[in-house]
Each structure stands twice: as C-alpha cells, then as structure tokens.
Design a protein around this motif. Sequence first.
Motif, PDB file in Angstrom:
ATOM      1  N   MET A   1     -22.211  41.122 -53.408  1.00  0.00           N
ATOM      2  CA  MET A   1     -21.932  42.233 -52.510  1.00  0.00           C
ATOM      3  C   MET A   1     -22.868  42.116 -51.308  1.00  0.00           C
ATOM      4  SD  MET A   1     -19.916  43.867 -54.607  1.00  0.00           S
ATOM      5  CE  MET A   1     -19.530  45.312 -53.685  1.00  0.00           C
ATOM      6  N   GLY A   2     -22.418  42.673 -50.195  1.00  0.00           N
ATOM      7  CA  GLY A   2     -23.249  42.626 -48.994  1.00  0.00           C
ATOM      8  C   GLY A   2     -24.402  43.609 -49.057  1.00  0.00           C
ATOM      9  N   GLY A   3     -25.024  43.818 -47.885  1.00  0.00           N
ATOM     10  CA  GLY A   3     -26.098  44.803 -47.798  1.00  0.00           C
ATOM     11  C   GLY A   3     -27.468  44.208 -48.006  1.00  0.00           C
ATOM     12  N   ALA A   4     -28.470  44.995 -47.625  1.00  0.00           N
ATOM     13  CA  ALA A   4     -29.845  44.504 -47.663  1.00  0.00           C
ATOM     14  C   ALA A   4     -30.616  45.022 -48.865  1.00  0.00           C
ATOM     15  CB  ALA A   4     -30.546  44.917 -46.371  1.00  0.00           C
ATOM     16  N   ARG A   5     -30.202  46.194 -49.397  1.00  0.00           N
ATOM     17  CA  ARG A   5     -30.973  46.766 -50.506  1.00  0.00           C
ATOM     18  C   ARG A   5     -30.760  45.922 -51.747  1.00  0.00           C
ATOM     19  NH1 ARG A   5     -33.243  51.546 -49.635  1.00  0.00           N
ATOM     20  NH2 ARG A   5     -33.892  51.619 -51.798  1.00  0.00           N
ATOM     21  N   PRO A   6     -31.783  45.851 -52.616  1.00  0.00           N
ATOM     22  CA  PRO A   6     -31.581  45.105 -53.861  1.00  0.00           C
ATOM     23  C   PRO A   6     -30.505  45.764 -54.716  1.00  0.00           C
ATOM     24  CG  PRO A   6     -33.692  46.268 -53.860  1.00  0.00           C
ATOM     25  CD  PRO A   6     -33.130  46.393 -52.492  1.00  0.00           C
ATOM     26  N   LYS A   7     -29.593  44.957 -55.225  1.00  0.00           N
ATOM     27  CA  LYS A   7     -28.492  45.539 -55.996  1.00  0.00           C
ATOM     28  C   LYS A   7     -27.935  44.530 -56.982  1.00  0.00           C
ATOM     29  CE  LYS A   7     -26.145  46.441 -52.158  1.00  0.00           C
ATOM     30  NZ  LYS A   7     -27.019  45.790 -51.175  1.00  0.00           N
ATOM     31  N   ALA A   8     -27.114  45.007 -57.891  1.00  0.00           N
ATOM     32  CA  ALA A   8     -26.431  44.130 -58.834  1.00  0.00           C
ATOM     33  C   ALA A   8     -25.126  44.810 -59.230  1.00  0.00           C
ATOM     34  CB  ALA A   8     -27.299  43.895 -60.077  1.00  0.00           C
TER      35      ALA A   8
ATOM     36  N   TYR B   1     -19.261  55.025 -48.305  1.00  0.00           N
ATOM     37  CA  TYR B   1     -20.374  54.506 -49.123  1.00  0.00           C
ATOM     38  C   TYR B   1     -21.584  54.319 -48.218  1.00  0.00           C
ATOM     39  CZ  TYR B   1     -18.693  50.216 -46.917  1.00  0.00           C
ATOM     40  OH  TYR B   1     -18.273  49.293 -45.985  1.00  0.00           O
ATOM     41  N   ASP B   2     -22.726  54.069 -48.831  1.00  0.00           N
ATOM     42  CA  ASP B   2     -23.983  53.816 -48.104  1.00  0.00           C
ATOM     43  C   ASP B   2     -24.293  54.897 -47.061  1.00  0.00           C
ATOM     44  OD1 ASP B   2     -26.331  52.588 -47.583  1.00  0.00           O
ATOM     45  OD2 ASP B   2     -25.520  50.841 -46.533  1.00  0.00           O
ATOM     46  N   ILE B   3     -24.405  56.109 -47.535  1.00  0.00           N
ATOM     47  CA  ILE B   3     -24.710  57.236 -46.640  1.00  0.00           C
ATOM     48  C   ILE B   3     -26.105  57.758 -46.982  1.00  0.00           C
ATOM     49  CG2 ILE B   3     -23.920  59.487 -45.841  1.00  0.00           C
ATOM     50  CD1 ILE B   3     -21.213  58.921 -46.908  1.00  0.00           C
TER      51      ILE B   3
ATOM     52  N   VAL C   1     -22.781  53.146 -58.011  1.00  0.00           N
ATOM     53  CA  VAL C   1     -21.629  53.531 -57.184  1.00  0.00           C
ATOM     54  C   VAL C   1     -20.410  52.797 -57.727  1.00  0.00           C
ATOM     55  CG1 VAL C   1     -20.749  53.776 -54.846  1.00  0.00           C
ATOM     56  CG2 VAL C   1     -23.209  53.610 -55.212  1.00  0.00           C
ATOM     57  N   LYS C   2     -19.410  53.561 -58.093  1.00  0.00           N
ATOM     58  CA  LYS C   2     -18.209  52.957 -58.704  1.00  0.00           C
ATOM     59  C   LYS C   2     -17.498  52.073 -57.690  1.00  0.00           C
ATOM     60  CE  LYS C   2     -15.337  52.796 -62.154  1.00  0.00           C
ATOM     61  NZ  LYS C   2     -14.107  53.554 -62.252  1.00  0.00           N
ATOM     62  N   ARG C   3     -17.146  50.864 -58.116  1.00  0.00           N
ATOM     63  CA  ARG C   3     -16.456  49.969 -57.166  1.00  0.00           C
ATOM     64  C   ARG C   3     -15.019  50.419 -56.947  1.00  0.00           C
ATOM     65  NH1 ARG C   3     -18.031  43.749 -57.412  1.00  0.00           N
ATOM     66  NH2 ARG C   3     -16.440  43.774 -55.779  1.00  0.00           N
ATOM     67  N   PHE C   4     -14.690  50.610 -55.681  1.00  0.00           N
ATOM     68  CA  PHE C   4     -13.336  51.058 -55.355  1.00  0.00           C
ATOM     69  C   PHE C   4     -12.420  49.889 -55.014  1.00  0.00           C
ATOM     70  CE2 PHE C   4     -16.238  52.051 -51.737  1.00  0.00           C
ATOM     71  CZ  PHE C   4     -15.887  50.980 -50.932  1.00  0.00           C
ATOM     72  N   ASP C   5     -12.975  48.673 -55.038  1.00  0.00           N
ATOM     73  CA  ASP C   5     -12.125  47.509 -54.751  1.00  0.00           C
ATOM     74  C   ASP C   5     -11.730  46.777 -56.041  1.00  0.00           C
ATOM     75  OD1 ASP C   5     -14.717  46.690 -55.287  1.00  0.00           O
ATOM     76  OD2 ASP C   5     -14.526  44.863 -54.093  1.00  0.00           O
TER      77      ASP C   5
ATOM     78  N   ALA D   1     -24.938  48.663 -58.634  1.00  0.00           N
ATOM     79  CA  ALA D   1     -26.215  49.307 -58.978  1.00  0.00           C
ATOM     80  C   ALA D   1     -27.185  49.061 -57.842  1.00  0.00           C
ATOM     81  CB  ALA D   1     -26.765  48.707 -60.268  1.00  0.00           C
ATOM     82  N   LYS D   2     -27.694  50.125 -57.250  1.00  0.00           N
ATOM     83  CA  LYS D   2     -28.656  49.985 -56.141  1.00  0.00           C
ATOM     84  C   LYS D   2     -30.034  50.425 -56.622  1.00  0.00           C
ATOM     85  CE  LYS D   2     -27.121  50.833 -51.880  1.00  0.00           C
ATOM     86  NZ  LYS D   2     -26.500  51.543 -50.721  1.00  0.00           N
ATOM     87  N   PHE D   3     -30.994  49.517 -56.485  1.00  0.00           N
ATOM     88  CA  PHE D   3     -32.340  49.779 -56.999  1.00  0.00           C
ATOM     89  C   PHE D   3     -33.225  50.389 -55.919  1.00  0.00           C
ATOM     90  CE2 PHE D   3     -30.890  45.787 -59.165  1.00  0.00           C
ATOM     91  CZ  PHE D   3     -30.606  46.377 -60.390  1.00  0.00           C
TER      92      PHE D   3
HETATM   93  N1  LIG Z   1     -18.339  51.400 -54.197  1.00  0.00           N
HETATM   94  C1  LIG Z   1     -18.099  50.224 -53.626  1.00  0.00           C
HETATM   95  N2  LIG Z   1     -16.997  49.507 -53.940  1.00  0.00           N
HETATM   96  C2  LIG Z   1     -16.762  48.325 -53.351  1.00  0.00           C
HETATM   97  N3  LIG Z   1     -17.574  47.752 -52.436  1.00  0.00           N
HETATM   98  C3  LIG Z   1     -18.689  48.416 -52.080  1.00  0.00           C
HETATM   99  C4  LIG Z   1     -19.004  49.677 -52.653  1.00  0.00           C
HETATM  100  N4  LIG Z   1     -20.178  50.103 -52.123  1.00  0.00           N
HETATM  101  C5  LIG Z   1     -20.563  49.136 -51.271  1.00  0.00           C
HETATM  102  N5  LIG Z   1     -19.677  48.125 -51.232  1.00  0.00           N
HETATM  103  C6  LIG Z   1     -19.765  46.866 -50.470  1.00  0.00           C
HETATM  104  O1  LIG Z   1     -21.057  46.353 -50.682  1.00  0.00           O
HETATM  105  C7  LIG Z   1     -21.780  46.270 -49.464  1.00  0.00           C
HETATM  106  C8  LIG Z   1     -23.219  46.693 -49.712  1.00  0.00           C
HETATM  107  O2  LIG Z   1     -23.291  48.016 -50.194  1.00  0.00           O
HETATM  108  P1  LIG Z   1     -24.169  49.098 -49.448  1.00  0.00           P
HETATM  109  O3  LIG Z   1     -24.058  50.351 -50.257  1.00  0.00           O
HETATM  110  O4  LIG Z   1     -23.747  49.164 -48.033  1.00  0.00           O
HETATM  111  O5  LIG Z   1     -25.610  48.464 -49.609  1.00  0.00           O
HETATM  112  P2  LIG Z   1     -26.870  48.413 -48.615  1.00  0.00           P
HETATM  113  O6  LIG Z   1     -27.525  49.779 -48.739  1.00  0.00           O
HETATM  114  O7  LIG Z   1     -27.677  47.305 -49.123  1.00  0.00           O
HETATM  115  O8  LIG Z   1     -26.322  48.178 -47.227  1.00  0.00           O
HETATM  116  C9  LIG Z   1     -21.032  47.157 -48.493  1.00  0.00           C
HETATM  117  O9  LIG Z   1     -21.187  46.727 -47.165  1.00  0.00           O
HETATM  118  C10 LIG Z   1     -19.613  47.054 -48.970  1.00  0.00           C
HETATM  119  O10 LIG Z   1     -19.003  45.858 -48.489  1.00  0.00           O
END
Ligand SMILES: Nc1ncnc2c1ncn2[C@@H]1O[C@H](COP(=O)(O)OP(=O)(O)O)[C@@H](O)[C@H]1O
Length: 427
Positions: free
Chosen positions: A177-184, A334-336, A240-244, A195-197
């Motif tokens: 998944m994208g983004g900068a925060r640590p996640k899995a 997401y990511d608010i 955060v539940k994956r919506f994709d 999962a965002k840590f």
């Molecule tokens: N609930 C979700 N379902 C599917 N994809 C998601 C979801 N939440 C985030 N993503 C994808 O993962 C990426 C990273 O999540 P995000 O919450 O934006 O993390 P960060 O805080 O690291 O930016 C998003 O840009 C989006 O593409």
Amino acid sequence: MISKSQQPRRCYVYMTLPGETKPVTAGRYELGPDRSGVPLGRFVYGRSYLARAEAVEIDPVELKLAPRLYETMLLNGVFGALRDAAPDYWGRLVIERALGKGPLGEMDYLLQSADDRAGALGFGLNEKPPAPMRQFNKTLDLEKLQSIALAILKDKNPVRGPEAEQVQKLLLRGTSMGGARPKAVVEDSEGLWVAKFNRPGDSWNSARVEHAMLCLAKACEISVADSKVVSVARRDILLVKRFDRERTKAGYLRHRMVSALTLLRADGGIQDRAKWSYVLLAEELRRLCAEPRKAAAELFRRMCFNALISNIDDHPRNHAIIAKDRDWKLSPAYDITPSKQVSLEHRDLAMTVGDLGRYASAQNLLSQCNRFLLDRPEAEAIVARMEAQVGGSWHSVARKSGVTVRDCEAIKGAFVYPGFSFGLQVA
Ligand SMILES: Nc1ncnc2c1ncn2[C@@H]1O[C@H](COP(=O)(O)OP(=O)(O)O)[C@@H](O)[C@H]1O
Ligand SMILES: [Mg+2]
C-alpha cells in the motif's frame, strides 16, 4: 534518471477483472531510456485481453482500452495508474530493508512488492499471471509486525541475515500500500484491513485521532472507510477496512483504484502543485463517474471537512476513485487527520479550493460551488451544517474514540479555526 547504457526492462501487467478472484494478463509495460537517456514508459494492452468482452480499462484518463502503444515521459516513465499500484515511501523502505540494498529502480519496486497492493493490478515477469495471494498476515501477527515496523523506523539502513528474512516474510507481505506512515495489511474474519502504526515522536496518539476523524467525517455525511482501534503490546493500532477488496468464497474480489494524482495527471512533487485542485478534480469526477452530481457534492463535503479540521495533508494521493464493476466512483474517504496549526487567520489546504487558492475558508469554499454542481444556497447549507457539526461534536466524538483529554487539548486548535469564517457574507 536511467543511464543510457541500461537496457529497457519489461514486465507484464495483470488485472483481476470485475467479479473474478484470479488475475489475467492485461498488457506489457516497458521502462527504459529514450535516445537521450530520459526514462520512457511504454504500455500496450495484449490482443487477447482486448478481445475479452469483459475487459476493463486500467484507468480512465491515461490508459484507456485501445489497441495502441502508450508512451509517457512523465513521472520517470511510470504511468500514473501503475505508480498508484506501486509502494510509496514506507513500502519502499521495507523492500530496501528486506533486500539489503537501495534505492532501487521503479521497475524493481513494482516487481518486489507483494500482491496486496491497492487496486486490481499486479505485475510480474511471466506472461501467465501467478495465482492470487492467499496467505495474509493475521491480526494476531500485529504484535510482531508492529515491532518490526518500529525497528525499521529506528534504523533505516538495509540489513542482511535473519532480520532481513523476517522483514521479507512478514512485513514485505503486507506493505505494498502507498503512504508514508508505517503500515501492514492484515486479515481477520471480516476481511482485509490496513493497519497503521503509531510512530514514536507523533504529536498525539495518531491511531485514535485518525479513527475519531473518520467517525466525525461520517457524522458529517461523508462516506468513509470503516475503522477501529486495537491495542497490541500497549500500543494502539488503527485498522482501516480495505474498500478495494471484497471477500467471497472463491477468494478476494479486487476493485480498480486510481488516485486523484493520476486523474489530475500530476506529479507528487511540489513543482506540479498547480494541478493539485479540488475544482479540477470535481470536473474530472463529473466526466468520469457514473453519478457525477453525487461525486461532485461528496468531494465538496470532503474539502469542507478538511478545512474545518485543518487536515492540510489532503494531497491528491489521499483521494481516489474505485470501480467494482465498470463504473467509477469516488472511493470512501481515508487518511484524514488534523494538523498542528499556528495561524488563527489563515490556513491552506494542500489543493486549490476556489478563487482564493488553497485558503481554507468558507468564502473560498463557496466561490466555485457551481463547479461542484451545487447552487449557492445548497453549498451554504452544507458549510453551515458541517461547521456546526464539527464545532459542536468533535470533542465528544474524539473522547468516544478514546482520544485522551491531553490529546484533545493538543488537537483542539485544528477545529473551526477563526479564519474559517473571515470575509464571509452569507446572502
Ligand atoms: N481502506 C483502504 N482501502 C483501500 N486502500 C486504502 C485504504 N486506505 C488507504 N488506502 C491506500 O493506501 C494508501 C496509504 O494509506 P494512507 O491511509 O493514505 O496512509 P499514509 O497515512 O501513510 O499516507 C492510500 O494512498 C490509498 O491508496
Ligand atoms: Mg496518505
């Protein structure tokens, strides 16, 4: 920049079609230097893919279904939709850590990341796609995942040996998944979750605050991703539940997903900032979404909400469209998160809001409301309702979400800041 001597590299692009759980080969992507050494990306859909009645486009702006060669020199030769499926800062860090080297080429990040990436695309070197990923980390693994993530944050240097193996086994399988925060990515009986840590040094308990903001957005009639907070080894983790992804008996359905960055044909960098615009995004949504009026009004509400909670990290990768079948729609929000803001008079969002640029004010929000297919009274009603909702309930929603009194104190300046209403003349 790719050196002249480097050969173009190719991979196959796979697509999990609507209603299916297994991928098919959609086309071939090649990345190499052009004659002057500049990275050039090329993509063609496969003939057999185009011949399928159920074939769908990778994205609705750059790679439409057509029997032609697509070329791009933007984004170092990586088409926007492919970049959306590639790991970002955090995912790249994990890959570098697992391989013991870095930074790598764009193609390597695509090929090295696990198949739990956002959206319906996959990448590989074989013409025939591999079987879909079936094994996911479980929520029970969160303690281990969290501790590996924290270790990576502490020491970003690549490692070898047993630790690299552990990163490879656990974290690599779950960080595309994208983004900068640590996640899995983890799985439980309900399906897949991001999962965002929390990070050491965060200004507040990010997991709880982000969960609270998702709840508050929901109360403001915004469609949001489901979320919950779990505590593992005395640390909170946001799920955060994956919506994709959608679980079926046969496996996971995968919905296509394209970021607003791609829709705006923009780069993530500051130099491309002029294209980062809610107004332009609204127009793209009107053109692409099956229900334009609904999508444009929803985007207006999200922009308004971000202004009211000082979420200045509302850049175009934090907005996306998804398609479960053929039709595209705005993804759940997401990511608010609120940000620490000092100025009481003037705050800017990351994207253009209206006539006054990025200024997060009611007057500016309303200035281009017709581009969101809202007339002035409708837009004023949305702003007024949301201002009352955010101002009146952020605290109770935060407390209900487990945000401490101290953290409420730390975030309180983010909500309905004084400058929000400056200059506003309501008819
Ligand atoms: N609930 C979700 N379902 C599917 N994809 C998601 C979801 N939440 C985030 N993503 C994808 O993962 C990426 C990273 O999540 P995000 O919450 O934006 O993390 P960060 O805080 O690291 O930016 C998003 O840009 C989006 O593409
Ligand atoms: Mg993000």
